[in-house]
Design a protein around this motif. Structure first.
Motif, PDB file in Angstrom:
ATOM      1  N   SER A   2     -18.361  -1.368  18.805  1.00 26.58           N
ATOM      2  CA  SER A   2     -19.499  -2.459  18.776  1.00 26.58           C
ATOM      3  C   SER A   2     -19.287  -3.080  20.305  1.00 26.58           C
ATOM      4  O   SER A   2     -18.426  -3.281  20.871  1.00 26.58           O
ATOM      5  CB  SER A   2     -18.696  -3.106  17.695  1.00 26.58           C
ATOM      6  N   ILE A   4     -19.179  -5.944  22.145  1.00 26.95           N
ATOM      7  CA  ILE A   4     -18.288  -8.004  21.385  1.00 26.95           C
ATOM      8  C   ILE A   4     -18.719  -8.765  22.981  1.00 26.95           C
ATOM      9  O   ILE A   4     -18.826  -7.975  24.073  1.00 26.95           O
ATOM     10  CB  ILE A   4     -17.031  -7.672  21.174  1.00 26.95           C
ATOM     11  N   GLU A   5     -18.254  -9.459  22.529  1.00 32.09           N
ATOM     12  CA  GLU A   5     -17.890 -10.936  24.341  1.00 32.09           C
ATOM     13  C   GLU A   5     -16.326 -11.106  23.821  1.00 32.09           C
ATOM     14  O   GLU A   5     -15.880 -11.583  23.585  1.00 32.09           O
ATOM     15  CB  GLU A   5     -19.326 -11.855  23.770  1.00 32.09           C
ATOM     16  N   LYS A  40     -19.738  -8.637  28.468  1.00 30.76           N
ATOM     17  CA  LYS A  40     -19.254  -7.814  27.153  1.00 30.76           C
ATOM     18  C   LYS A  40     -18.762  -6.259  26.916  1.00 30.76           C
ATOM     19  O   LYS A  40     -18.650  -5.518  28.093  1.00 30.76           O
ATOM     20  CB  LYS A  40     -21.205  -7.528  26.754  1.00 30.76           C
ATOM     21  N   ASP A  42     -16.130  -3.491  24.474  1.00 30.76           N
ATOM     22  CA  ASP A  42     -16.027  -2.729  23.604  1.00 30.76           C
ATOM     23  C   ASP A  42     -14.680  -3.123  22.660  1.00 30.76           C
ATOM     24  O   ASP A  42     -13.898  -3.151  23.899  1.00 30.76           O
ATOM     25  CB  ASP A  42     -16.691  -1.098  22.779  1.00 30.76           C
ATOM     26  N   GLU A  43     -14.474  -2.271  21.945  1.00 28.70           N
ATOM     27  CA  GLU A  43     -12.783  -3.073  20.950  1.00 28.70           C
ATOM     28  C   GLU A  43     -12.151  -2.123  22.093  1.00 28.70           C
ATOM     29  O   GLU A  43     -10.941  -2.454  22.199  1.00 28.70           O
ATOM     30  CB  GLU A  43     -12.468  -2.282  19.834  1.00 28.70           C
ATOM     31  N   LEU A  61     -11.060 -12.990  22.705  1.00 32.65           N
ATOM     32  CA  LEU A  61     -12.087 -12.322  22.148  1.00 32.65           C
ATOM     33  C   LEU A  61     -13.138 -13.368  21.443  1.00 32.65           C
ATOM     34  O   LEU A  61     -13.250 -14.413  20.427  1.00 32.65           O
ATOM     35  CB  LEU A  61     -12.076 -12.000  20.425  1.00 32.65           C
ATOM     36  N   TRP A  86     -12.177  -9.023  11.803  1.00 35.08           N
ATOM     37  CA  TRP A  86     -11.185  -9.365  12.816  1.00 35.08           C
ATOM     38  C   TRP A  86      -9.945  -9.407  12.073  1.00 35.08           C
ATOM     39  O   TRP A  86      -8.955  -8.190  11.644  1.00 35.08           O
ATOM     40  CB  TRP A  86     -11.527  -9.971  13.961  1.00 35.08           C
TER      41      TRP A  86
END
Length: 378
Positions: A2, A4-5, A40, A42-43, A61, A86
């Motif tokens: 995904s 994520i920020e 930004k 991803d994991e 995160l 999470w």
């Protein structure tokens, strides 16, 4: 994976250095604010940035951000965030906080409200009333600034300056992250000579060697998010293997470091061994004012003693005057000095080409930069 920020936090004054590091890792959608760089990914970015960022303090995160001027508002908006994505059913989580110029100024109350809201969210997800909290650790932070609440989870654990190589340190050590920044703000590169005449426990020389050999600074330590199922052990393993393969085994570095204190040199050598760069640095015991520098071109990066840190002010003034007399003669060298001494330029005897305000822990310092000419191409 995904989108994520993430937030890479930093010491004030080093945001530009951290931004450049983040972008060099391939994350170009960045936003810079005081003490942090938001980007930004991803994991996998959590693993990669923790392993590779040299100047950032930690990687957070970002779960959400909103305006909150009442405890009810803080509770409801916190509960609405995707904590269950999470935090595991057995996750152990704590809440830290800070509040600046906000209606909700009681940090303990804000922490308590956020804790309750997260628990309520997890109750809905896992259909249970009580959690054992025996699993992975999650440190949540609620940061309020002018009534805007930013909710994050710390992915790093202990700060990123804890590389794992400095088991021994002397009084008033220089943080590894600041040392790495000093190098990256200089004209030094792996083909040039680097010398630190006040090396202490060797941090500047070791960080330079790690940069020169392209050794990821986080390879020798663990991170809080390594146990998070959302990322997975395989991702961490792949990123560590990739970092190991990226090490430059061929480059021969020219790094020298000295200190008047014999014990300091012994500690520095041990630290360099732990970092895996002991074969890259020549350490020796020497008074900085007695060092005989014969090379025509090079870079000096150093953090000499200063009043608030070590020694008495008259001694420091004598040292800086002597240092200026010696180093001013090296007109083909680039020289970088970090100190809290406000009158440094006057004592040194020359105005710097650039002066950058930074912090060494809680001590306000200045990074004085004297630029020498570019060495001729071979």
């Amino acid at each position: 994976m995904s989108n994520i920020e993430l937030i890479a936090t930093s010491t004030f004054g080093l945001e530009a250095v951290v931004k450049r590091e983040v972008e060099n890792l391939g994350y170009t959608d960045t936003k810079v604010e005081n003490g942090k760089v938001t980007f930004k990914g991803d994991e996998r970015a959590i693993a990669k940035t923790n392993l590779w960022l040299r100047s950032a303090d930690r990687v957070l995160l970002k779960i959400g951000e909103f305006k909150a001027t009442s405890f009810d508002e803080l509770f409801e908006k916190t509960k609405a965030l995707p904590w269950d994505k999470w935090i595991t059913e057995d996750g152990k989580f704590t809440v830290t906080g800070k509040s600046i110029k906000s209606e909700l100024y009681s940090v303990p109350d804000c922490q308590s409200i956020v804790k309750k809201a997260v628990v309520e969210k997890l109750k809905e997800k896992y259909k249970k009333e009580w959690f054992e909290e025996t699993g992975p650790e999650f440190t949540i932070q609620v940061a309020l600034l002018k009534d805007k609440a930013t909710l994050t989870i710390d992915t790093s654990g202990v700060g990123l300056h804890k590389r794992g190589y400095r088991e021994k340190a002397l009084e008033a050590p220089l943080k590894e992250t600041l040392a790495a920044s000093m190098i990256q703000l200089s004209f030094w590169n792996k083909d040039r000579i680097l010398y630190d005449p006040f090396c202490g426990s060797g941090t500047i020389a070791i960080e330079a060697a790690m940069i020169g050999k392209n050794i990821a600074p986080g390879l020798g330590r663990n991170f809080a998010s390594e146990d998070w199922p959302m990322i997975g052990k395989d991702v961490w393993k792949e990123e560590r293997v990739s970092a190991l393969k990226a090490i430059d085994q061929e480059t021969q570095l020219h790094i020298k470091a000295s200190d008047i204190d014999k014990r300091a040199i012994e500690v520095a050598k041990e630290n360099a061994f732990e970092a895996g760069v002991d074969d890259c640095i020549d350490f020796y015991v020497k008074d900085a004012l007695d060092v005989n520098i014969k090379d025509q071109y090079g870079v000096i990066i150093s953090n000499p003693p200063y009043g608030e840190r070590l020694g008495e002010k008259p001694e420091i003034e004598i040292l800086y005057k002597g240092l200026g007399k010696k180093l001013r003669a090296l007109d083909t060298w680039s020289i970088y000095i970090l100190t809290s001494e406000e009158g440094f330029e006057k004592l040194y005897g020359k105005k710097s080409d650039k002066r950058r305000k930074l912090y060494n822990g809680r001590i306000k310092v200045d990074y004085y930069q004297y630029y020498g000419p570019r060495p001729p191409k071979a």
